[in-house]
Design a protein around this motif. Structure first.
Motif, short mmCIF file in Angstrom:
data_model
loop_
_atom_site.label_atom_id
_atom_site.label_comp_id
_atom_site.label_asym_id
_atom_site.label_seq_id
_atom_site.Cartn_x
_atom_site.Cartn_y
_atom_site.Cartn_z
N LEU A 61 45.34 35.88 43.96
CA LEU A 61 43.99 36.16 44.42
C LEU A 61 44.01 37.36 45.35
O LEU A 61 44.94 37.52 46.15
N SER A 100 34.40 40.19 47.44
CA SER A 100 34.84 39.89 46.08
C SER A 100 36.23 39.29 46.13
O SER A 100 37.04 39.61 47.02
N CYS A 101 36.50 38.43 45.17
CA CYS A 101 37.83 37.83 45.04
C CYS A 101 38.25 37.96 43.58
O CYS A 101 37.62 37.36 42.70
N ALA A 102 39.26 38.74 43.36
CA ALA A 102 39.80 38.91 42.01
C ALA A 102 40.88 37.87 41.78
O ALA A 102 41.82 37.76 42.58
N SER A 142 43.70 36.14 39.11
CA SER A 142 44.47 36.40 37.89
C SER A 142 45.62 35.42 37.82
O SER A 142 45.97 34.75 38.80
N ARG A 185 30.18 33.44 40.53
CA ARG A 185 31.39 33.81 39.79
C ARG A 185 31.03 34.59 38.55
O ARG A 185 29.92 34.45 38.01
N ASP A 186 31.95 35.38 38.09
CA ASP A 186 31.84 36.08 36.83
C ASP A 186 32.99 35.58 35.97
O ASP A 186 34.15 35.93 36.22
N LYS A 192 35.15 38.22 34.04
CA LYS A 192 36.00 39.06 34.89
C LYS A 192 36.92 38.25 35.79
O LYS A 192 37.73 38.83 36.52
N THR A 193 36.79 36.93 35.77
CA THR A 193 37.48 36.03 36.70
C THR A 193 37.38 36.54 38.13
O THR A 193 38.39 36.75 38.82
N MET A 194 36.14 36.77 38.51
CA MET A 194 35.85 37.22 39.86
C MET A 194 34.96 36.19 40.55
O MET A 194 34.12 35.54 39.91
N TYR A 219 32.47 35.86 44.06
CA TYR A 219 31.79 36.69 45.05
C TYR A 219 31.25 35.82 46.18
O TYR A 219 30.84 34.67 45.97
N CYS A 236 40.00 34.07 50.17
CA CYS A 236 39.66 33.25 49.03
C CYS A 236 40.91 32.47 48.62
O CYS A 236 42.03 32.93 48.82
#
Length: 125
Positions: A3, A20-22, A24, A71-72, A75-77, A79, A95
């Motif tokens: 994250l 934002s929190c990416a 993966s 969330r998206d 994009k696995t994001m 917010y 996050c």
């Protein structure tokens, strides 16, 4: 799961900011993604979370009505939209993700297995 939170900065009281929190590394099915914050000299505290499957959100009373998590999926994001910021919101925001968290434990930091490095939000008066 990795994250990375970003989007922090210096804003004035009353302003808005979106973090934002990416995420993966693996599918988030069955996970909660939470936002926590830690102010200098204080313990880490729960801000809010979103259940990835279904998108149900929960918030701490201190931010309810001002903060919104979304969330998206593609994009696995995740917010964190923060409105009407006050100096009391100044903190490093993290996050975190956790798998298999039971609903009643979702506000506890220790049930989240994966954490990002945090992003600093400073609100000036």
């Amino acid at each position: 799961v990795q994250l990375q939170a970003f989007g922090g900065g210096l804003v004035q009281s009353g302003a808005s900011l979106r973090l934002s929190c990416a995420v993966s590394g693996r599918t988030l099915h069955g996970h909660y993604v939470g936002w926590f914050r830690q102010a200098p000299g204080k313990e880490r505290e729960f801000v809010g979370c979103i259940k990835w499957s279904g998108g149900t959100t929960s918030y701490a009373d201190s931010v309810k009505g001002r903060f919104t998590i979304s969330r998206d999926i593609a994009k696995t994001m995740v917010y964190l939209r923060m409105d009407s910021l006050t100096v009391e919101d100044t903190a490093r925001y993290f996050c975190a993700a956790g798998y298999g968290i039971i609903n009643t434990s979702r506000t506890r930091a220790d049930v989240y297995n994966y954490w990002g490095q945090g992003t600093l939000v400073t609100v000036s008066s």
